[in-house]
Scaffold this motif. Structure first.
Motif, PDB file in Angstrom:
ATOM      1  N   GLU A  88       0.825  -1.209   0.000  1.00  0.00           N
ATOM      2  CA  GLU A  88       0.000   0.000   0.000  1.00  0.00           C
ATOM      3  C   GLU A  88       0.855   1.253   0.000  1.00  0.00           C
ATOM      4  O   GLU A  88       0.540   2.237  -0.679  1.00  0.00           O
ATOM      5  CB  GLU A  88      -0.931   0.001   1.218  1.00  0.00           C
ATOM      6  CG  GLU A  88      -1.844   1.223   1.243  1.00  0.00           C
ATOM      7  CD  GLU A  88      -2.812   1.216   2.406  1.00  0.00           C
ATOM      8  OE1 GLU A  88      -3.578   2.196   2.528  1.00  0.00           O
ATOM      9  OE2 GLU A  88      -2.810   0.236   3.184  1.00  0.00           O
ATOM     10  N   ARG A 123       0.776   4.157  -2.847  1.00  0.00           N
ATOM     11  CA  ARG A 123       0.491   5.560  -2.537  1.00  0.00           C
ATOM     12  C   ARG A 123       1.673   6.483  -2.793  1.00  0.00           C
ATOM     13  O   ARG A 123       1.558   7.688  -2.597  1.00  0.00           O
ATOM     14  CB  ARG A 123       0.043   5.686  -1.080  1.00  0.00           C
ATOM     15  CG  ARG A 123      -1.300   5.032  -0.785  1.00  0.00           C
ATOM     16  CD  ARG A 123      -1.708   5.204   0.655  1.00  0.00           C
ATOM     17  NE  ARG A 123      -2.993   4.582   0.935  1.00  0.00           N
ATOM     18  CZ  ARG A 123      -4.178   5.157   0.718  1.00  0.00           C
ATOM     19  NH1 ARG A 123      -4.218   6.379   0.214  1.00  0.00           N
ATOM     20  NH2 ARG A 123      -5.305   4.526   0.992  1.00  0.00           N
ATOM     21  N   ARG A 124       2.797   5.941  -3.209  1.00  0.00           N
ATOM     22  CA  ARG A 124       3.979   6.766  -3.443  1.00  0.00           C
ATOM     23  C   ARG A 124       3.702   7.761  -4.570  1.00  0.00           C
ATOM     24  O   ARG A 124       3.309   7.383  -5.681  1.00  0.00           O
ATOM     25  CB  ARG A 124       5.175   5.875  -3.790  1.00  0.00           C
ATOM     26  CG  ARG A 124       6.511   6.604  -3.800  1.00  0.00           C
ATOM     27  CD  ARG A 124       7.628   5.643  -4.150  1.00  0.00           C
ATOM     28  NE  ARG A 124       7.747   4.563  -3.162  1.00  0.00           N
ATOM     29  CZ  ARG A 124       8.468   3.462  -3.358  1.00  0.00           C
ATOM     30  NH1 ARG A 124       9.099   3.286  -4.520  1.00  0.00           N
ATOM     31  NH2 ARG A 124       8.540   2.552  -2.418  1.00  0.00           N
ATOM     32  N   CYS A 166       0.204   6.064  -9.076  1.00  0.00           N
ATOM     33  CA  CYS A 166      -0.867   5.072  -9.137  1.00  0.00           C
ATOM     34  C   CYS A 166      -2.222   5.692  -8.802  1.00  0.00           C
ATOM     35  O   CYS A 166      -3.243   5.406  -9.444  1.00  0.00           O
ATOM     36  CB  CYS A 166      -0.593   3.917  -8.174  1.00  0.00           C
ATOM     37  SG  CYS A 166       0.971   3.043  -8.476  1.00  0.00           S
ATOM     38  N   MET A 167      -2.214   6.560  -7.774  1.00  0.00           N
ATOM     39  CA  MET A 167      -3.472   7.105  -7.275  1.00  0.00           C
ATOM     40  C   MET A 167      -4.019   8.241  -8.134  1.00  0.00           C
ATOM     41  O   MET A 167      -5.094   8.753  -7.867  1.00  0.00           O
ATOM     42  CB  MET A 167      -3.309   7.559  -5.827  1.00  0.00           C
ATOM     43  CG  MET A 167      -3.020   6.404  -4.876  1.00  0.00           C
ATOM     44  SD  MET A 167      -3.194   6.850  -3.148  1.00  0.00           S
ATOM     45  CE  MET A 167      -4.976   7.072  -3.027  1.00  0.00           C
ATOM     46  N   GLY A 184      -8.151   8.833  -4.259  1.00  0.00           N
ATOM     47  CA  GLY A 184      -7.457   8.591  -5.519  1.00  0.00           C
ATOM     48  C   GLY A 184      -8.266   9.070  -6.707  1.00  0.00           C
ATOM     49  O   GLY A 184      -9.254   9.791  -6.576  1.00  0.00           O
ATOM     50  N   SER A 232     -10.411  -0.889  -4.510  1.00  0.00           N
ATOM     51  CA  SER A 232     -10.655  -1.115  -3.085  1.00  0.00           C
ATOM     52  C   SER A 232     -10.938  -2.578  -2.758  1.00  0.00           C
ATOM     53  O   SER A 232     -10.475  -3.105  -1.747  1.00  0.00           O
ATOM     54  CB  SER A 232     -11.828  -0.246  -2.604  1.00  0.00           C
ATOM     55  OG  SER A 232     -11.544   1.129  -2.784  1.00  0.00           O
TER      56      SER A 232
END
Length: 368
Positions: A321, A325-326, A331-332, A341, A349
């Motif tokens: 995770e 989230r980096r 990605c988000m 996101g 999810s």
């Protein structure tokens, strides 16, 4: 309009200290004031002329000054803006009015490309180190460049070279100086770009030089990148060229001649992907320098089986995770998780709870 209606207008428009917001907010203010002031005092060419006249007559309540000044900036011509410049540079008006005048001038310059008519020398007083309000000085610096006020080149150069000035002010001064495109100003950029200067100062020099000579700035930027290490962040330097027409292509050509290290090129490439600017020649050149190939190896059945075994034995959901989230991976920006996101791609999810590991691995490595 009847005589009786005209007689009511002054009371509607200006009643003691109150200004009617409905009138102020629309073009009706022009008709209102036109009916109450001498025709020779109005500027027929500008809908904001009556508003300027109102200031000159001392008929603007302090609580409405900001709104009126903003309207002049949005609708006024060169003569109207000349009045705002005088206001900004004069101690006759309070700090709030002067601030509003400067912001209105900046808005007119950036959104309408309109500047005051006549002599712009009043701007020099706002560039002086003695100016206490740093926002005033910053806006004045920007205006000097946007208006191409060449007589202020010396003042802009002094600010750009002032080690005691704050970085945003120095940056604005360097950019403004570059916009003037005066050959002798190249000496200022050369002083900012000497190898003994800290990287943030050299970046200011690059940004100013990019306005003056884009090819020369790209060559300097490539040289700076070639000297950066794994600990340095190439993003601020790359960002300078992203905002300029043809800037990234010029930087790409310069990088082909003077290459950075593979890790630096990779970090610059990651930044381009993170901000959604992975187009043009620059990502191609950075990919080549970084050793990143566009040819993707698709996993076969045996490789997928081994990855599944590795995930089941060593998989760490919390770490996964964190990677997802980096910010640098973006990605988000496309996918959402737990209500946060983007919405470009599918919401992920629940995907981990309903999809086999084999499907997840294949979807990540070989998305359809």
């Amino acid at each position: 309009m009847t005589t009786k209606t005209f007689a009511l207008i002054p009371r509607l428009a200006y009643c003691g200290r109150l200004f009617c917001p409905a009138i102020v907010s629309g073009l009706a203010i022009v008709s209102v004031i036109s009916a109450t002031l001498s025709p020779r005092s109005l500027s027929a060419a500008s809908p904001a002329g009556p508003l300027v006249t109102m200031f000159q007559a001392g008929r603007v309540p302090a609580e409405r000054a900001g709104t009126i000044i903003e309207m002049i900036g949005k609708r006024g011509n060169g003569d109207d803006l000349a009045f705002l410049l005088q206001m900004a540079a004069s101690d006759k008006y309070d700090a709030a009015a002067r601030s509003a005048a400067l912001e209105a001038l900046l808005e007119a310059a950036t959104s309408r490309n309109v500047k005051p008519s006549g002599d712009l020398g009043a701007l020099r007083t706002l560039l002086a180190p003695a100016v206490a309000n740093q926002r005033h000085r910053f806006v004045a610096v920007r205006l000097a460049g946007l208006w191409h006020v060449t007589p202020l080149a010396d003042a802009l150069a002094a600010i750009a070279l002032d080690d005691k000035a704050n970085p945003p002010l120095r940056q604005a001064a360097a950019v403004g100086l570059g916009r003037l495109k005066i050959d002798s100003d190249r000496q200022t950029f050369d002083r900012l770009l000497t190898p003994d200067k800290p990287v943030p100062v050299r970046l200011i020099g690059v940004e100013g030089l990019a306005q003056h000579d884009l090819d020369a700035a790209a060559a300097v930027a490539a040289k700076i990148l070639s000297g950066e290490t794994d600990k340095d962040d190439p993003a601020p330097l790359v960002d300078i060229f992203i905002g300029l027409t043809g800037g990234t292509d010029r930087l790409a050509a310069a990088i082909e001649a003077v290459k950075p290290s593979a890790p630096v090129a990779r970090r610059a490439l990651e930044h381009l992907y993170a901000i959604g600017r992975a187009d043009g020649k620059l990502p191609v050149v950075l990919s080549a320098v970084a050793g990143v190939t566009a040819d993707m190896h698709l996993p076969d059945t045996e490789e997928v089986r081994k990855l599944v075994a590795e995930v089941e034995a060593q998989g760490d959901a919390a770490r996964g995770e964190a990677v997802f989230r980096r910010a640098t991976l973006s990605c988000m920006k496309c996918h959402a998780v737990s209500g946060g996101g983007g919405n470009v791609g599918p919401d992920l999810s629940s995907v981990g709870g309903i999809s086999p590991v084999e499907y997840l691995i294949t979807s990540v490595l070989a998305p359809e």
